[in-house]
Design an enzyme around this catalytic site. Structure first.
Site, PDB file in Angstrom:
ATOM      1  N   HIS A   1       0.826  -1.217   0.000  1.00 19.16           N
ATOM      2  CA  HIS A   1       0.000   0.000   0.000  1.00 19.16           C
ATOM      3  C   HIS A   1       0.861   1.270   0.000  1.00 19.16           C
ATOM      4  O   HIS A   1       0.366   2.348  -0.315  1.00 19.16           O
ATOM      5  CB  HIS A   1      -0.929   0.043   1.211  1.00 19.16           C
TER       6      HIS A   1
ATOM      7  N   ASP B   1      -3.399 -10.823  -2.363  1.00 24.68           N
ATOM      8  CA  ASP B   1      -3.876 -10.255  -1.107  1.00 24.68           C
ATOM      9  C   ASP B   1      -5.363  -9.951  -1.289  1.00 24.68           C
ATOM     10  O   ASP B   1      -5.822  -9.798  -2.413  1.00 24.68           O
ATOM     11  CB  ASP B   1      -3.106  -8.960  -0.803  1.00 24.68           C
TER      12      ASP B   1
END
Length: 178
Positions: free
Chosen positions: A115, A150
């Protein structure tokens, strides 16, 4: 060749709020499972203990001091050291791959990275896979595939890949299962 897996037990020094989902026990559980595979000769588990980076590494009394960088990303006074250790393990894994010591390498690390772009975000302090890509480019590897599995989108990695300028970045591909 057997796969090489790299980790540092010092990742526990990056520990935030007690109920935060990104916890040291995630790595510890994986390492426990991998140790059985190492005993059977199926993998080579490489433990990295940086000397001089963390003093009193067996004393975990100070890991409760953390600060939030954003709504869900925390940092401790040891987080930067852990990021450095991760980058060292990534470099070591790449060296072992390029020297044909192994044909498969995996760096088991925290904090996670997919991220993070320019700033920490979503539990992530530094984008580990982008660091690996940049390192591979320095070794003149020109075709790099990033597969992000993910339940969350690897938005930081995608941002870095899309924003990369220059011909050396043309061979990088990013795929996310999200």
């Amino acid at each position: 060749m057997i796969p090489y897996v790299y980790y540092t037990p010092y990742h526990v020094y990056h520990s935030g709020p007690r109920m935060h989902p990104e916890q040291p026990r995630r790595i510890m559980a994986i390492v426990d499972r991998l140790e059985n595979h190492q005993k059977n000769g199926l993998i080579a588990l490489h433990e990295y203990k940086p000397t001089g980076l963390i003093t009193g590494a067996d004393d975990l009394t100070d890991i409760d001091y953390w600060t939030l960088k954003d709504g869900d990303t925390y940092k401790t006074r040891h987080t930067d050291t852990i990021v450095e250790a991760t980058q060292y393990m990534i470099q070591t894994a790449i060296d072992h791959l390029l020297d044909a010591e192994t044909s498969c390498a995996f760096v088991l690390c925290r904090p996670p990275g997919h991220h993070a772009a320019a700033d920490p975000s979503g539990f992530c302090i530094s984008n580990n896979i982008w660091f690996a890509a940049e390192t591979l480019l320095k070794h003149r590897v020109r075709r790099i595939a990033m597969y992000d599995w993910d339940v969350h989108h690897g938005d930081g990695t995608e941002t870095l890949v899309q924003g990369a300028k220059g011909p050396q970045y043309g061979g990088i591909r990013f795929v996310s299962t999200h």
